[in-house]
Design a protein around this motif. Structure first.
Motif, PDB file in Angstrom:
ATOM      1  N   GLN A 110       0.808  -1.216   0.000  1.00  0.00           N
ATOM      2  CA  GLN A 110       0.000   0.000   0.000  1.00  0.00           C
ATOM      3  C   GLN A 110       0.844   1.270   0.000  1.00  0.00           C
ATOM      4  O   GLN A 110       0.442   2.291  -0.575  1.00  0.00           O
ATOM      5  N   VAL A 111       1.980   1.231   0.656  1.00  0.00           N
ATOM      6  CA  VAL A 111       2.876   2.382   0.689  1.00  0.00           C
ATOM      7  C   VAL A 111       4.314   1.859   0.701  1.00  0.00           C
ATOM      8  O   VAL A 111       4.656   0.964   1.468  1.00  0.00           O
ATOM      9  N   THR A 112       5.141   2.378  -0.193  1.00  0.00           N
ATOM     10  CA  THR A 112       6.516   1.895  -0.285  1.00  0.00           C
ATOM     11  C   THR A 112       7.420   2.641   0.691  1.00  0.00           C
ATOM     12  O   THR A 112       7.060   3.697   1.226  1.00  0.00           O
ATOM     13  N   TYR A 113       8.596   2.091   0.884  1.00  0.00           N
ATOM     14  CA  TYR A 113       9.573   2.751   1.750  1.00  0.00           C
ATOM     15  C   TYR A 113       9.948   4.121   1.177  1.00  0.00           C
ATOM     16  O   TYR A 113      10.066   5.110   1.917  1.00  0.00           O
ATOM     17  N   GLY A 114      10.095   4.182  -0.123  1.00  0.00           N
ATOM     18  CA  GLY A 114      10.409   5.459  -0.759  1.00  0.00           C
ATOM     19  C   GLY A 114       9.328   6.500  -0.542  1.00  0.00           C
ATOM     20  O   GLY A 114       9.621   7.683  -0.334  1.00  0.00           O
ATOM     21  N   GLN A 115       8.075   6.089  -0.569  1.00  0.00           N
ATOM     22  CA  GLN A 115       6.976   7.023  -0.318  1.00  0.00           C
ATOM     23  C   GLN A 115       6.997   7.517   1.127  1.00  0.00           C
ATOM     24  O   GLN A 115       6.705   8.690   1.396  1.00  0.00           O
ATOM     25  N   LEU A 116       7.349   6.641   2.061  1.00  0.00           N
ATOM     26  CA  LEU A 116       7.477   7.067   3.458  1.00  0.00           C
ATOM     27  C   LEU A 116       8.590   8.107   3.599  1.00  0.00           C
ATOM     28  O   LEU A 116       8.433   9.105   4.316  1.00  0.00           O
TER      29      LEU A 116
END
Length: 232
Positions: A110-116
């Motif tokens: 749902q959410v990638t590390y890069g997005q975080l």
């Protein structure tokens, strides 16, 4: 602006906030910055992963990620120091070596590390400030990324280099990246603090704007209802 050093009742907190309303802020809240997303990310089909991030007072960092879609838990705590079982009073002295940090558990589908990290660098804090954020100063408020895998280390270091090369900020990024050490959860009264104490002047001035910026700048990643520790 000094933060509370022990739990306060809502009545006392409200009275304190009201008494301080006429006092000028000690420092301005960090401004959100529109920056490019990571050019390199590490998508995963795993159902759960962990990120540990430090960006000033953990109340606001926790609150932002609790409002981030795909995050299943965000716990305030301490990382990067040398003392076992650190407590808040010792950490805030700056002598334990710990940073106030947040352990973020998330669903990579749902959410990638890069997005975080995109959110971390854009709305959570100012990564060009050395050992301080807002009114809080000291190494315990440093900007740091504690990676839990080799792929996280690669993504984080590449993203910092990308942002510096693009001159995304007027100054160089000071965020340190290191393999995650032991993470120690903070005392219960620090958990869900921004949600439980919206009347606090500190929260209203320094942390609620971060949540508003998340909603404005990352509408696809924003969730209105935070995922709270108390609900677990």
């Amino acid at each position: 602006m000094n933060r509370f050093f022990h739990p306060l009742s809502r009545i006392l907190a409200t009275a304190l906030a009201a008494a301080m309303l006429t006092a000028p802020p000690a420092a301005s809240a960090e401004k959100a910055v529109a920056i490019p997303p990571p050019a390199f990310d590490a998508p995963s089909t795993a159902t759960s992963a962990t990120a540990i991030l430090a960006g000033g007072c953990f109340w606001g960092v926790q609150a932002v990620f609790q409002h981030t879609r795909g995050v299943t838990s965000a716990v305030s705590g301490y990382a990067g120091g040398t003392v076992k079982s650190p407590r808040y009073k010792a950490v805030t002295s700056g002598r334990t070596g710990h940073a106030e940090a947040v352990k973020v558990t998330y669903d990579p589908r749902q959410v990638t590390y890069g997005q975080l990290l995109h959110i971390f660098f854009s709305v959570v804090h100012d990564p060009t400030q050395l050992n301080r954020q807002g009114p809080d100063t000291g190494t315990q408020y440093r900007s740091a990324i504690f990676t839990t895998s080799d792929s996280q280390m690669t993504v984080a270091t590449a993203y910092i280099a990308q942002l510096d090369k693009a001159q995304a900020y007027p100054r160089s990024i000071v965020t340190k990246v290191q393999a995650a050490p032991k993470f120690w959860p903070a005392e219960n009264y620090h958990q869900d603090y921004a949600t439980l104490h919206p009347e606090s002047r500190y929260i209203a001035y320094y942390d609620l704007p971060k949540i508003a910026n998340l909603k404005k700048m990352f509408p696809q990643q924003y969730r209105d209802q935070p995922v709270l520790i108390a609900a677990k």
